[in-house]
Design an enzyme around this catalytic site. Structure first.
Site, PDB file in Angstrom:
ATOM      1  N   ASP A  55     -10.969  10.196 -52.772  1.00 48.25           N
ATOM      2  CA  ASP A  55      -9.871   9.935 -53.699  1.00 48.25           C
ATOM      3  C   ASP A  55     -10.380   9.177 -54.909  1.00 48.25           C
ATOM      4  O   ASP A  55     -11.379   8.453 -54.829  1.00 48.25           O
ATOM      5  CB  ASP A  55      -8.778   9.098 -53.019  1.00 48.25           C
ATOM      6  CG  ASP A  55      -8.031   9.896 -51.971  1.00 48.25           C
ATOM      7  OD1 ASP A  55      -8.075  11.125 -52.035  1.00 48.25           O
ATOM      8  OD2 ASP A  55      -7.419   9.266 -51.095  1.00 48.25           O
ATOM      9  N   ASP A  61      -8.248  -0.931 -58.432  1.00 50.81           N
ATOM     10  CA  ASP A  61      -8.283  -0.743 -56.967  1.00 50.81           C
ATOM     11  C   ASP A  61      -9.354  -1.664 -56.376  1.00 50.81           C
ATOM     12  O   ASP A  61      -9.135  -2.363 -55.384  1.00 50.81           O
ATOM     13  CB  ASP A  61      -8.689   0.701 -56.602  1.00 50.81           C
ATOM     14  CG  ASP A  61      -7.580   1.724 -56.787  1.00 50.81           C
ATOM     15  OD1 ASP A  61      -6.443   1.439 -56.412  1.00 50.81           O
ATOM     16  OD2 ASP A  61      -7.877   2.814 -57.304  1.00 50.81           O
ATOM     17  N   GLU A  83      -8.558   0.759 -47.732  1.00 51.95           N
ATOM     18  CA  GLU A  83      -8.736   2.082 -48.326  1.00 51.95           C
ATOM     19  C   GLU A  83     -10.020   2.154 -49.143  1.00 51.95           C
ATOM     20  O   GLU A  83     -10.616   3.220 -49.286  1.00 51.95           O
ATOM     21  CB  GLU A  83      -7.533   2.413 -49.235  1.00 51.95           C
ATOM     22  CG  GLU A  83      -7.664   3.781 -49.863  1.00 51.95           C
ATOM     23  CD  GLU A  83      -6.492   4.195 -50.741  1.00 51.95           C
ATOM     24  OE1 GLU A  83      -5.450   3.554 -50.722  1.00 51.95           O
ATOM     25  OE2 GLU A  83      -6.672   5.188 -51.472  1.00 51.95           O
ATOM     26  N   GLU A  84     -10.442   1.022 -49.666  1.00 51.58           N
ATOM     27  CA  GLU A  84     -11.578   1.017 -50.591  1.00 51.58           C
ATOM     28  C   GLU A  84     -12.939   0.854 -49.914  1.00 51.58           C
ATOM     29  O   GLU A  84     -13.957   0.823 -50.581  1.00 51.58           O
ATOM     30  CB  GLU A  84     -11.389  -0.080 -51.663  1.00 51.58           C
ATOM     31  CG  GLU A  84     -10.045  -0.034 -52.376  1.00 51.58           C
ATOM     32  CD  GLU A  84      -9.670   1.343 -52.941  1.00 51.58           C
ATOM     33  OE1 GLU A  84     -10.579   2.137 -53.266  1.00 51.58           O
ATOM     34  OE2 GLU A  84      -8.469   1.633 -53.016  1.00 51.58           O
ATOM     35  N   ASP A 102      -3.973  -1.347 -47.983  1.00 56.98           N
ATOM     36  CA  ASP A 102      -4.161  -0.493 -49.159  1.00 56.98           C
ATOM     37  C   ASP A 102      -4.003  -1.482 -50.314  1.00 56.98           C
ATOM     38  O   ASP A 102      -2.887  -1.870 -50.658  1.00 56.98           O
ATOM     39  CB  ASP A 102      -3.094   0.610 -49.200  1.00 56.98           C
ATOM     40  CG  ASP A 102      -3.269   1.504 -50.415  1.00 56.98           C
ATOM     41  OD1 ASP A 102      -4.078   1.166 -51.298  1.00 56.98           O
ATOM     42  OD2 ASP A 102      -2.578   2.542 -50.491  1.00 56.98           O
ATOM     43  N   LEU A 104      -4.279  -1.494 -53.578  1.00 51.72           N
ATOM     44  CA  LEU A 104      -3.446  -1.139 -54.737  1.00 51.72           C
ATOM     45  C   LEU A 104      -2.969   0.303 -54.558  1.00 51.72           C
ATOM     46  O   LEU A 104      -3.675   1.257 -54.904  1.00 51.72           O
ATOM     47  CB  LEU A 104      -4.223  -1.314 -56.041  1.00 51.72           C
ATOM     48  CG  LEU A 104      -3.355  -1.459 -57.291  1.00 51.72           C
ATOM     49  CD1 LEU A 104      -2.357  -2.616 -57.165  1.00 51.72           C
ATOM     50  CD2 LEU A 104      -4.202  -1.659 -58.520  1.00 51.72           C
ATOM     51  N   ASP A 105      -1.780   0.409 -53.982  1.00 47.15           N
ATOM     52  CA  ASP A 105      -1.213   1.740 -53.733  1.00 47.15           C
ATOM     53  C   ASP A 105      -0.573   2.290 -55.014  1.00 47.15           C
ATOM     54  O   ASP A 105       0.029   1.552 -55.780  1.00 47.15           O
ATOM     55  CB  ASP A 105      -0.143   1.635 -52.640  1.00 47.15           C
ATOM     56  CG  ASP A 105       0.571   2.948 -52.427  1.00 47.15           C
ATOM     57  OD1 ASP A 105      -0.088   3.897 -51.964  1.00 47.15           O
ATOM     58  OD2 ASP A 105       1.774   3.039 -52.743  1.00 47.15           O
ATOM     59  N   GLU A 266      -1.150   2.807 -44.526  1.00 44.87           N
ATOM     60  CA  GLU A 266       0.025   3.266 -45.287  1.00 44.87           C
ATOM     61  C   GLU A 266       1.171   3.568 -44.310  1.00 44.87           C
ATOM     62  O   GLU A 266       2.196   2.892 -44.328  1.00 44.87           O
ATOM     63  CB  GLU A 266      -0.326   4.493 -46.154  1.00 44.87           C
ATOM     64  CG  GLU A 266      -1.297   4.118 -47.278  1.00 44.87           C
ATOM     65  CD  GLU A 266      -1.702   5.261 -48.198  1.00 44.87           C
ATOM     66  OE1 GLU A 266      -1.780   5.034 -49.418  1.00 44.87           O
ATOM     67  OE2 GLU A 266      -1.971   6.376 -47.716  1.00 44.87           O
TER      68      GLU A 266
HETATM   69  P1  AHM Z   1       0.849  12.927 -54.916  1.00 41.91           P
HETATM   70  O1  AHM Z   1       0.120  12.518 -56.150  1.00 41.91           O
HETATM   71  O2  AHM Z   1       0.190  14.039 -54.154  1.00 41.91           O
HETATM   72  O3  AHM Z   1       2.324  13.171 -55.161  1.00 41.91           O
HETATM   73  O4  AHM Z   1       0.727  11.698 -53.906  1.00 41.91           O
HETATM   74  C1  AHM Z   1       1.434  10.521 -54.106  1.00 41.91           C
HETATM   75  C2  AHM Z   1       1.184   9.581 -52.970  1.00 41.91           C
HETATM   76  C3  AHM Z   1       2.034   8.355 -53.044  1.00 41.91           C
HETATM   77  O5  AHM Z   1       3.159   8.457 -52.203  1.00 41.91           O
HETATM   78  C4  AHM Z   1       1.102   7.279 -52.595  1.00 41.91           C
HETATM   79  O6  AHM Z   1       1.371   6.058 -53.202  1.00 41.91           O
HETATM   80  C5  AHM Z   1      -0.253   7.770 -53.059  1.00 41.91           C
HETATM   81  O7  AHM Z   1      -0.161   9.169 -53.034  1.00 41.91           O
HETATM   82  C6  AHM Z   1      -1.350   7.316 -52.131  1.00 41.91           C
HETATM   83  O8  AHM Z   1      -2.589   7.367 -52.769  1.00 41.91           O
HETATM   84  P2  AHM Z   1      -3.328   6.003 -53.237  1.00 41.91           P
HETATM   85  O9  AHM Z   1      -3.353   5.088 -52.057  1.00 41.91           O
HETATM   86  O10 AHM Z   1      -4.690   6.471 -53.652  1.00 41.91           O
HETATM   87  O11 AHM Z   1      -2.537   5.446 -54.377  1.00 41.91           O
HETATM   88 MG    MG Z   2      -1.949   4.221 -51.098  1.00 39.04          MG
END
Ligand code: AHM
Ligand code: MG
Length: 320
Positions: A55, A61, A83-84, A102, A104-105, A266
């Site tokens: 990702d 982050d 996550e990192e 996580d 920074l979500d 998450e």
């Molecule tokens: P999308 O971009 O496929 O719609 O996914 C969005 C989702 C969110 O619900 C969530 O916050 C995020 O992807 C999770 O990814 P990260 O932790 O990298 O922000």
């Molecule tokens: Mg997230």
């Protein structure tokens, strides 16, 4: 009432209270860092790298992860998974608790001034070796929570005795309770899904969403609205406050055949908060908190929110 006072009165384990207070202090610093544009230059903010899971990873982050690690080093914590980071950090002590986060979500919303947040889950080590401790199921959580860095900085917390909502009072730099009994309405007419992936959806998801979209004229006989922020914390915050259903199912994309969101930092923490607020969280069939964990970065389909809707979605999955 202040967060610190609430924890003193309600958290039976002193070490757990220290960890939660320190995570709240870390979140206050993350919130300030996000707001202070000169702390990380704009070109840095937009720079991208890739994390262990493939990702996108941005400087904020990484900075948020570093802030959490700094605060956990001052806390009675045995290990940290995030996550990192590919593996977990072993703080090499005999402390009782481990933390998942996580940091920074909502990465895709970082550079566009849309709500983002920090999610955490705290479990006892239960005398296990750390690699085993980090694969306990979500039912073992003692506390979970998330912070939202939005128009207000807010904090949803559970110790397994209901879900509370706090807001940051910036004058005193402390969290104060604004709702001591968060309760998700049982029924709703609002769903949240990334509809751009419609062509990849499995049949229960396609059927459920089509029924919602058919509105009054269809089998559901009521009209629905749709919201999708793209930050799990922001969508979960709205659902905890006014109800709704969130869906990130498994889909036909190879990378997301087990869903996109991660189980340990998450889905599990959000599921604990949602259940404690009277809602439901499932992977389609099973309650999220019962799903076995094989590894820290395992993905899971995630459907949560108002119980009536989650039950209807589950029936579609069972009838597949
Ligand atoms: P999308 O971009 O496929 O719609 O996914 C969005 C989702 C969110 O619900 C969530 O916050 C995020 O992807 C999770 O990814 P990260 O932790 O990298 O922000
Ligand atoms: Mg997230």
């Amino acid at each position: 009432m202040l967060l610190k006072e609430y924890l003193t009165d309600n958290c039976e384990n002193e070490q757990l209270a220290i960890i939660i207070n320190n995570l709240a202090d870390a979140a206050i610093l993350i919130s300030k860092t996000i707001k202070t544009i000169n702390k990380i230059s704009q070109s840095e903010v937009n720079k991208k790298s890739i994390n262990v899971d493939g990702d996108l990873q941005k400087p904020l982050d990484i900075k948020s992860d570093e802030i959490i690690i700094d605060y956990l080093k001052k806390s009675p914590v045995a290990g940290y998974a995030s996550e990192e980071q590919e593996g977990f950090i072993d703080f090499k002590n005999n402390n009782e608790f481990i933390v998942f986060a996580d940091p920074l979500d909502g990465s895709s919303n970082i550079d566009v001034n849309v709500s983002i947040g920090t999610i955490f889950s705290i479990m006892p080590k239960n005398n296990l070796l750390l690699d085993k401790a980090f694969t306990q199921s979500g039912a073992k959580q003692k506390s979970s929570g998330f912070f939202v860095y939005g128009p207000q900085t807010t904090f949803f917390l559970t110790l397994g005795k209901g879900t509370l909502l706090f807001a940051l009072d910036e004058n005193i730099e402390m969290f104060v309770i604004i709702n001591d009994e968060v309760s998700i309405p049982k029924s709703t007419s609002e769903f949240a899904i990334n509809a751009a992936y419609k062509r990849y959806w499995n049949s229960p998801t396609a059927k459920y969403i089509q029924d919602c979209q058919d509105g009054e004229e269809g089998s559901r006989k009521k009209n629905f609205g749709m919201r999708w922020v793209g930050s799990l914390v922001a969508d979960a915050s709205r659902i905890l406050i006014r109800g709704g259903v969130f869906l990130y199912p498994s889909d036909a994309r190879t990378k997301y055949k087990n869903g996109r969101l991660r189980l340990t930092y998450e889905a599990n923490p959000i599921a604990f908060l949602i259940e404690q607020a009277g809602g439901k969280a499932i992977n389609g069939i099973d309650d999220i908190l019962t799903v076995p964990v094989k590894n820290i970065h395992q993905r899971s389909p995630l459907v949560f929110g108002s119980s009536d809707e989650v039950i209807i979605y589950r029936k579609h999955c069972e009838n597949l």
